[in-house]
Write a protein that holds these residues in place. Sequence first.
Motif, PDB file in Angstrom:
ATOM      1  N   PHE A 129     -12.032   5.326  -1.363  1.00  0.00           N
ATOM      2  CA  PHE A 129     -10.605   5.530  -1.144  1.00  0.00           C
ATOM      3  C   PHE A 129     -10.178   6.899  -1.664  1.00  0.00           C
ATOM      4  O   PHE A 129     -10.689   7.391  -2.667  1.00  0.00           O
ATOM      5  CB  PHE A 129      -9.795   4.461  -1.883  1.00  0.00           C
ATOM      6  N   GLY A 172      -4.702   6.045  -1.725  1.00  0.00           N
ATOM      7  CA  GLY A 172      -5.012   4.752  -1.136  1.00  0.00           C
ATOM      8  C   GLY A 172      -4.621   4.543   0.307  1.00  0.00           C
ATOM      9  O   GLY A 172      -4.894   3.480   0.862  1.00  0.00           O
ATOM     10  N   LEU A 174       0.836  -1.211   0.000  1.00  0.00           N
ATOM     11  CA  LEU A 174       0.000   0.000   0.000  1.00  0.00           C
ATOM     12  C   LEU A 174       0.866   1.256   0.000  1.00  0.00           C
ATOM     13  O   LEU A 174       0.597   2.218  -0.730  1.00  0.00           O
ATOM     14  CB  LEU A 174      -0.926   0.004   1.215  1.00  0.00           C
ATOM     15  N   HIS A 193      -9.095  -0.317  -4.149  1.00  0.00           N
ATOM     16  CA  HIS A 193      -7.825   0.334  -3.866  1.00  0.00           C
ATOM     17  C   HIS A 193      -7.037   0.536  -5.156  1.00  0.00           C
ATOM     18  O   HIS A 193      -7.204  -0.188  -6.139  1.00  0.00           O
ATOM     19  CB  HIS A 193      -7.016  -0.514  -2.881  1.00  0.00           C
TER      20      HIS A 193
END
Length: 509
Positions: free
Chosen positions: A363, A367, A178, A317
């Motif tokens: 989102f 993200g 992420l 995402h």
Amino acid sequence: MALICAISNEVPENPVISPVSGSIFERHLIEKYIADNGTDPINGQHLDKGMLIEVKAPPLVKPRPPSATSIPAILKILQDEWDAVMLHSFTLRQQLQTSRQELSCALYQHDSACRVIARLTKEVTAAREALATLKPQAGITAGAAANIPHPQYATEVFDRADQPQEGAGMTEEVIKKLQDKATVLTAERKKRGKQVPEELVKGDDIRAYKQLASHPGLHSASVPGILALDLHASDTAKVITGGNDKNAVVFNKDTEQVVAILKGHTKKVTSVIYHPDEEIAFTASPDATIRVWTIGSANCVQTIRAHDAAVTGISLHATGDYLLSCSTDEYWAFSDIRTGRVLCKVADGSAPHASSALTCAQFHPDGLIFGTGTADSMIKIWDLKERTNVANFPGHSGPITAISFSENGYYLATSADDSVVKLWDLRKLKNFKTITLDENAEVKSLCFDQSGTYLAVAGTDVRVYLCKQWQELAVFSDHTQLATGVKFGQSARFIATTSMDRSLKFFGS
């Protein structure tokens, strides 16, 4: 002493003096002479209209003609005028009667034509809806001859999809993935800077947008209404819609063909997402499930059961591997779309605000954070890595109906059942603009375009605003019922909308 025109040798009605020769003329005669010759008719010297001097003289009263000096002659003149007036009046009455008859005939023909047109329009609409509904079946029987790709119907793979795996956890590997993606996206955004893409459609062009196409036959007519809309990010001709009929439909704008019909939910489909890089779709429903579909085969490959109540919102995402969901069970969840595992599930309740049902989620473009809307009018910003509520935006009244982050990463647009759209600055954590709509206006969907230049608002009607100036560019009132979804095509070349009137519409130039 009477003034005499040097040209006509008559008493002028509008006398003027030429400063060149000092002569008196009738205005219209000398002006015509000047226009033709440009000189004074007496001495031939240069003269123009602006040089003429107006003479203020008492109005000329012409004497009566000799024939009107006696009473019998005057009576004769009056009698002639009366006869002429009566004859003219009679002629006008005849013309009026003829016009009335023609108008009556035209109105009768217009009424008959309207009745015929209305009946034909109704028959054509019914035929189109029947044809659109039967397109999938027609494709199956005549596909070989027509060489048209057939819509696929959904099937479920229960052995892979039915069992959720909660608590798999946010591992260091997931968090690193992420963070790396967010770093790349932030760098790309800074590289793009604040410059508007050259290929982006201009605001003046959007003002001229009109309806290009309408497709009312994608979903069942017995349970009308389209509730959700999304476009493929890189090929915006690919459209997915979710309906009241419990189905999701994948549609191609260019070929105007149904590509797949995704059946499996036991209740209406309220949220849909088209994967930006793969032929995968996601759907959510009040049946408390999220389904992952492969569009080519129309198979349900995962059923994510992260919630115990209606799923009210989903968001993909930026990595394309994880899905955020929220529910009326007051939880949000973060799931792996490849395995169907629920990586984390967090309750909304946190001091100082009591727990409340979640109504929507999305989102941030990077993200690492996301926003949720609640039934008690609160917008909450969450840190995904820490799974904590980092900011709250109060100010709306009524349940939050939609939220949307701008691609610039700074703005958040929100709406609720209060007929306003609020814009929030994520850097200063405050509301910097409130767009007030018409009284009792509803808002069901918000969408920024891919450049963050335009904001679309769908509800009672569909409106497009120019960001920063927040100037209203266009209003589309073509839907006959509440608009439920709105999305921009690539570079804002078109706008797609859905509505409770069961139609998918495209607007452009």
